[in-house]
Design a protein around this motif. Structure first.
Motif, PDB file in Angstrom:
ATOM      1  N   GLY A  49       0.785  -1.233   0.000  1.00  0.00           N
ATOM      2  CA  GLY A  49       0.000   0.000   0.000  1.00  0.00           C
ATOM      3  C   GLY A  49       0.817   1.284   0.000  1.00  0.00           C
ATOM      4  O   GLY A  49       0.276   2.356   0.267  1.00  0.00           O
ATOM      5  N   ASN A  55      -2.614   2.354  -3.636  1.00  0.00           N
ATOM      6  CA  ASN A  55      -3.331   2.860  -2.470  1.00  0.00           C
ATOM      7  C   ASN A  55      -3.521   4.365  -2.617  1.00  0.00           C
ATOM      8  O   ASN A  55      -2.616   5.140  -2.294  1.00  0.00           O
ATOM      9  N   GLU A  57      -4.884   6.341  -0.871  1.00  0.00           N
ATOM     10  CA  GLU A  57      -4.775   7.038   0.425  1.00  0.00           C
ATOM     11  C   GLU A  57      -3.335   7.108   0.922  1.00  0.00           C
ATOM     12  O   GLU A  57      -3.092   7.598   2.031  1.00  0.00           O
ATOM     13  N   THR A 318       1.238  -1.587  13.853  1.00  0.00           N
ATOM     14  CA  THR A 318      -0.057  -0.923  14.073  1.00  0.00           C
ATOM     15  C   THR A 318       0.158   0.494  14.616  1.00  0.00           C
ATOM     16  O   THR A 318      -0.548   1.427  14.242  1.00  0.00           O
ATOM     17  N   ARG A 327      -1.337   3.400   5.667  1.00  0.00           N
ATOM     18  CA  ARG A 327      -1.442   1.939   5.671  1.00  0.00           C
ATOM     19  C   ARG A 327      -0.479   1.376   4.637  1.00  0.00           C
ATOM     20  O   ARG A 327      -0.791   1.331   3.446  1.00  0.00           O
ATOM     21  N   THR A 329       0.407  -1.540   4.049  1.00  0.00           N
ATOM     22  CA  THR A 329      -0.029  -2.770   3.379  1.00  0.00           C
ATOM     23  C   THR A 329      -1.454  -2.615   2.841  1.00  0.00           C
ATOM     24  O   THR A 329      -2.151  -3.602   2.644  1.00  0.00           O
ATOM     25  N   ALA A 330      -1.880  -1.369   2.627  1.00  0.00           N
ATOM     26  CA  ALA A 330      -3.257  -1.053   2.231  1.00  0.00           C
ATOM     27  C   ALA A 330      -4.193  -1.686   3.265  1.00  0.00           C
ATOM     28  O   ALA A 330      -4.005  -1.478   4.455  1.00  0.00           O
ATOM     29  N   ASN A 331      -5.133  -2.511   2.815  1.00  0.00           N
ATOM     30  CA  ASN A 331      -6.055  -3.100   3.796  1.00  0.00           C
ATOM     31  C   ASN A 331      -5.696  -4.531   4.156  1.00  0.00           C
ATOM     32  O   ASN A 331      -6.499  -5.239   4.764  1.00  0.00           O
ATOM     33  N   ARG A 333      -3.677  -7.499   6.175  1.00  0.00           N
ATOM     34  CA  ARG A 333      -3.261  -7.657   7.559  1.00  0.00           C
ATOM     35  C   ARG A 333      -1.774  -7.981   7.652  1.00  0.00           C
ATOM     36  O   ARG A 333      -1.238  -8.716   6.819  1.00  0.00           O
ATOM     37  N   ASP A 454     -12.916 -12.523   2.492  1.00  0.00           N
ATOM     38  CA  ASP A 454     -12.312 -11.887   3.665  1.00  0.00           C
ATOM     39  C   ASP A 454     -10.835 -11.577   3.388  1.00  0.00           C
ATOM     40  O   ASP A 454      -9.936 -12.154   3.984  1.00  0.00           O
ATOM     41  N   ALA A 456      -8.991  -9.234   4.275  1.00  0.00           N
ATOM     42  CA  ALA A 456      -8.243  -8.692   5.413  1.00  0.00           C
ATOM     43  C   ALA A 456      -7.959  -9.754   6.483  1.00  0.00           C
ATOM     44  O   ALA A 456      -7.369  -9.446   7.523  1.00  0.00           O
ATOM     45  N   THR A 458      -9.801 -11.553   8.689  1.00  0.00           N
ATOM     46  CA  THR A 458     -10.341 -11.239  10.013  1.00  0.00           C
ATOM     47  C   THR A 458     -11.099 -12.420  10.630  1.00  0.00           C
ATOM     48  O   THR A 458     -11.330 -12.438  11.836  1.00  0.00           O
TER      49      THR A 458
END
Ligand SMILES: [Ca+2]
Length: 493
Positions: A49, A55, A57, A318, A327, A329-331, A333, A454, A456, A458
């Motif tokens: 990311g 990314n 953002e 984090t 971020r 790694t973008a979204n 984990r 999924d 990400a 989670t």
């Protein structure tokens, strides 16, 4: 009479101008038959990311990498075969999964002498091959750097494994001894010592301008390494085109950033909104831009396949995400060394003007090990099955002419994937994250995710989908069994 003088004049002009034409333009081969140059740029520890093209953002401006994506193809499901440097680079160089070999650098050179490499493949197809940057795959007989005789040649490195030329370092920029190698020789021996270094206020002991103390060559400066490798890559291409324009070249540029130490120089220091990491990543982007600029300046951009990627996920905790609202790694984990996607899903961009369509994306799963079969397809070489066992030809995916055969992949010995399903043996959290990150993750028997539903990671489905766990466990056993049946011997002495 007048007419024949004119013809004679034209003939003389044609004869005298021929050498100039040959020296100044593309080789006499037809464009279809001319083999392309290949430039593979590998960033170190740069996240999925970080670049804006992956990314929107991102807090880090990456104009060169974004431009490469605008002019080529961007893969969204590309993976390093390892979540840290050594297995990742082993997979790229050999086209073989790292689980098939021992990744302990104390063994010496990890790449077996008889193993084909991306370098030797292209060498035997008439390429001049060069590697600039970080090797990190060991040298024969070097298990303890305190016992090295720097006057002796280093065996089993790039120039013994398929590269005609090498300028670089033995490992990462935070691992001593610090010195440059040219071909198989030490440039200046690490006769001095340097203390360990850290940035005040860094998130963890291994973030920031961190390097380990140890031996260092008197002329070695950590800040100068990235610019030095960039200059060397540029000068290799310049001198190659000057001397051997008709010969295609393969240049593997293994940049040392944005791996620690994060040591951005002006004009990048302090310029990103993602701290020292972001600044240094901007400088990595600048290095990519210098290489692209050189291809254009030399008039060879059209016939050059350029690939940009990163060897594994970022050192980005984090706490860093919270501190900088970036971020890396973008979204996805996790981070470097983790089995989660953030550890090994990487940016992967390829540009080949006239062959690869501009501004395209591909969701085709890809692994670095595929470069061996892909480069073989580019040059029209055929590899024996045992050499391309873990290597899939990605040329159809690159050229948008059908899909490649790859459906799954394996990362080191801990992660196996088939289609959307991914099984991690043990915990997705790797040792760096566990040791330096705040908070922790329980270590269960394993983690199972459906990446389509999924991405990400989670919801761990390990306990609710035992049939998938069993199926993927069998798949991993297959990989291992194939490995033990390999003809290749790793009995280095
Ligand atoms: Ca790395």
């Amino acid at each position: 009479m007048k007419g024949s003088i004119a013809i004679l004049f034209l003939l003389l002009l044609a004869c005298s101008s021929r050498p100039t034409t040959q020296a100044g333009k593309a080789p006499a081969q037809s464009p279809e038959k001319a083999l392309p140059n290949i430039v593979f740029i590998l960033a170190d520890d740069m996240g999925y990311g970080d670049a804006g093209c992956y990314n929107p953002e991102s807090k880090i401006p990456t104009p060169a990498i974004d431009r490469l994506a605008a002019e080529g193809i961007r893969f969204t499901d590309a993976h390093a075969p390892g979540a840290w440097c050594v297995p990742s680079r082993y997979g790229f160089i050999t086209g073989q999964y790292p689980l098939r070999a021992n990744m302990d650098l104390k063994r010496g050179s990890l790449v077996a002498k008889d193993r084909p490499t991306v370098g030797s493949l292209l060498q035997r197809n008439g390429y001049r091959t060069a590697m600039i940057g970080k090797w990190h795959l060991g040298f024969e007989g070097v298990s303890d750097w305190n016992k090295v005789d720097y006057r002796q040649p280093f065996r089993g490195g790039p120039v013994d494994r398929g590269f005609d030329y090498f300028f670089g370092m033995h490992a990462s920029l935070d691992i001593p001894p610090y010195f440059y190698l040219e071909n198989n020789r030490c440039v200046t021996a690490p006769a001095d010592s340097v203390a360990g270094h850290q940035s005040p206020g860094a998130t963890t002991a291994i973030s920031g301008a961190f390097w380990r103390g140890g031996k260092i060559a008197p002329d070695f400066k950590h800040q100068e390494v990235l610019p030095t490798f960039t200059r060397k890559a540029v000068s290799f291409m310049e001198s190659h085109v000057k001397e051997q324009r008709k010969q295609p070249f393969f240049l593997y540029v293994a940049l040392t950033g944005p791996h620690t130490p994060w040591v951005a120089q002006p004009p990048f220091a302090g310029k990103s909104a993602a701290g020292e990491y972001g600044d240094f990543t901007m400088q990595v982007d600048y290095s990519v831009g210098e290489i692209l600029k050189t291809l254009e300046k030399l008039g060879i951009a059209e016939n050059t396949l350029v690939i940009f990627s990163s060897d594994n996920g970022p050192v980005w905790f984090t706490e860093d995400v919270q501190k900088f609202n970036h971020r890396a790694t973008a979204n996805f984990r996790g981070m470097k060394v983790d089995a989660w996607e953030g550890g090994h899903r990487v940016p992967f961009i390829a540009r080949w003007p006239g062959k690869i369509g501009p501004n395209t994306t591909s969701a085709q799963p890809l692994c670095f090990t595929d470069m061996l079969a892909t480069f073989a397809a580019v040059v029209g070489d055929s590899l024996p099955p045992n050499e391309k066992r873990d290597s899939y030809d990605m040329l159809p995916a690159l050229l948008n002419k059908g899909t490649a055969q790859r459906k799954g992949l394996v990362v080191e010995g801990h992660t196996v994937r088939e289609g959307d399903w991914k099984l991690i043996f043990g915990s997705g959290m790797g040792v760096l994250h566990r040791q330096y990150g705040k908070g922790n993750a329980p270590v269960g028997k394993g983690e199972l995710y459906n990446l389509h539903e999924d991405p990400a990671e989670t919801r761990n489905l390990y306990d609710t989908h035992p049939e998938k766990v069993a199926e993927l466990t069998r798949r991993m056993e297959q990989y291992r069994a194939e490995g033990s049946a390999a003809s290749e011997s790793h009995s280095h002495k």
